[in-house]
Write a protein that holds these residues in place. Structure first.
Motif, short mmCIF file in Angstrom:
data_model
loop_
_atom_site.label_atom_id
_atom_site.label_comp_id
_atom_site.label_asym_id
_atom_site.label_seq_id
_atom_site.Cartn_x
_atom_site.Cartn_y
_atom_site.Cartn_z
N THR A 3 59.41 114.66 21.32
CA THR A 3 60.17 113.24 21.63
C THR A 3 61.27 112.94 20.16
O THR A 3 59.50 113.40 19.40
N ASN A 38 64.78 108.24 21.55
CA ASN A 38 64.89 108.21 22.90
C ASN A 38 65.26 108.91 23.87
O ASN A 38 65.58 109.20 24.69
N GLN A 39 65.12 110.08 22.69
CA GLN A 39 65.10 111.94 24.01
C GLN A 39 63.78 112.60 23.85
O GLN A 39 63.21 112.74 22.66
N ASN A 81 68.58 112.04 27.68
CA ASN A 81 68.50 111.13 26.39
C ASN A 81 67.81 109.42 27.38
O ASN A 81 68.74 109.63 28.71
N PHE A 82 66.59 109.19 27.08
CA PHE A 82 66.48 107.95 28.19
C PHE A 82 66.87 106.83 27.61
O PHE A 82 66.91 105.33 28.44
N SER A 83 68.46 106.18 26.50
CA SER A 83 68.94 105.15 27.04
C SER A 83 68.01 104.46 25.77
O SER A 83 67.17 104.24 24.99
N LEU A 84 67.61 103.33 26.60
CA LEU A 84 66.94 101.86 26.85
C LEU A 84 65.34 102.24 26.39
O LEU A 84 64.88 101.37 26.43
N HIS A 85 65.39 103.85 27.20
CA HIS A 85 64.15 103.61 27.67
C HIS A 85 62.68 104.57 26.35
O HIS A 85 63.95 105.28 25.83
N GLN A 86 61.63 104.59 26.15
CA GLN A 86 61.27 105.11 24.77
C GLN A 86 60.10 105.68 25.41
O GLN A 86 59.25 105.64 25.84
N VAL A 137 57.12 106.76 29.56
CA VAL A 137 58.10 106.87 28.76
C VAL A 137 58.02 104.46 29.48
O VAL A 137 57.23 104.63 30.38
N GLU A 170 59.53 100.67 28.56
CA GLU A 170 61.10 99.97 28.28
C GLU A 170 61.09 98.80 27.95
O GLU A 170 59.71 98.19 28.30
#
Length: 235
Positions: free
Chosen positions: A26, A29-30, A45-50, A65, A67
């Motif tokens: 990881t 965000n990816q 790619n989880f965009s807004l999520h980590q 993840v 958010e």
């Protein structure tokens, strides 16, 4: 010991080995993959999520993840488990079990392991810096089977349960490293405490991340400086 390969600017936060000598990790965000030919690939790619932790199973990538809900929300972070196939395609997301019970009440996934029967066991804690939390066993049938928040004989307000890593053994027991009590908790597949091991007796303090190798030895890291190999019988 010698360095075989060196890869720069990877910025890996969590790493896990997969089949065919691929390395998953990881970053930001990816979830990315480093192939045997040293090429990197963004799998998801989880965009807004980590992503905070990941697990590679026989067929899937399981990612914990969070958010960021923002300052206006009472819950600053919202956690979930996301299951990807090996190519990175999203298969399913879990926030609650089949009874609607939230998987996360502390909202930070720290470590995930899988059992032989397909269950997922993970640490649900407050944050990356605050270990207060619990262990949750989530069955293949999507039920919370049990939770564990430490043992009152050692875990008190002064010495709270501080789970760093959770591992499942071949017998489906669970081993948890409890950092600030210098203890390993051995929990049965039914959620019952089997034993607690005071690592101070063998000169180990503040156990951190762990791994079980193919020979069944337990590896325990301490402070990022020491690595111990332990032999545990009957686990």
């Amino acid at each position: 010991m010698s360095v075989i390969d060196e890869f720069r600017d990877i910025n890996a936060l969590e790493i896990a080995a997969g089949k065919s000598n691929c390395l998953f990790y990881t970053t930001g965000n990816q979830v990315q993959m480093l192939s045997p030919n040293t090429k990197t690939k963004v799998l998801h790619n989880f965009s807004l999520h980590q992503p905070t932790t990941l697990l590679i199973t026989e067929d899937n990538i399981v990612v914990g993840v969070i958010e960021d809900k923002g300052k206006k929300s009472k819950i600053k972070l919202q956690a979930k488990l996301v299951v990807l196939d090996i190519s990175g395609k999203s298969k399913v997301t879990y926030e609650n079990d089949r009874n609607g019970i939230p998987l996360f009440i502390y909202h930070f996934p720290r470590s995930i392991t899988s059992t032989e029967n397909g269950g997922l066991c993970f640490i649900d804690c407050l944050s990356i810096d605050d270990y207060l939390g619990r262990i949750v066993m989530f069955s293949e049938n999507r039920f919370i089977q049990w939770t564990y928040e430490g043992n009152p004989s050692i875990n008190t307000n002064e010495n709270p349960f501080s789970a760093v890593e959770v591992l499942a053994t071949k017998s489906e027991n669970v081993i948890v490293s409890d950092k600030f009590t210098n203890t390993l908790h051995i929990i049965s597949k039914h959620g019952d405490i089997l034993s607690m091991m005071d690592l101070c007796h063998v000169g180990i303090e503040k156990p951190g991340v762990m791994a079980i190798d193919k020979s069944g030895y337990l590896w325990v890291a301490v402070h990022g400086r020491w690595l111990y190999r332990l032999e545990l019988s009957g686990m």
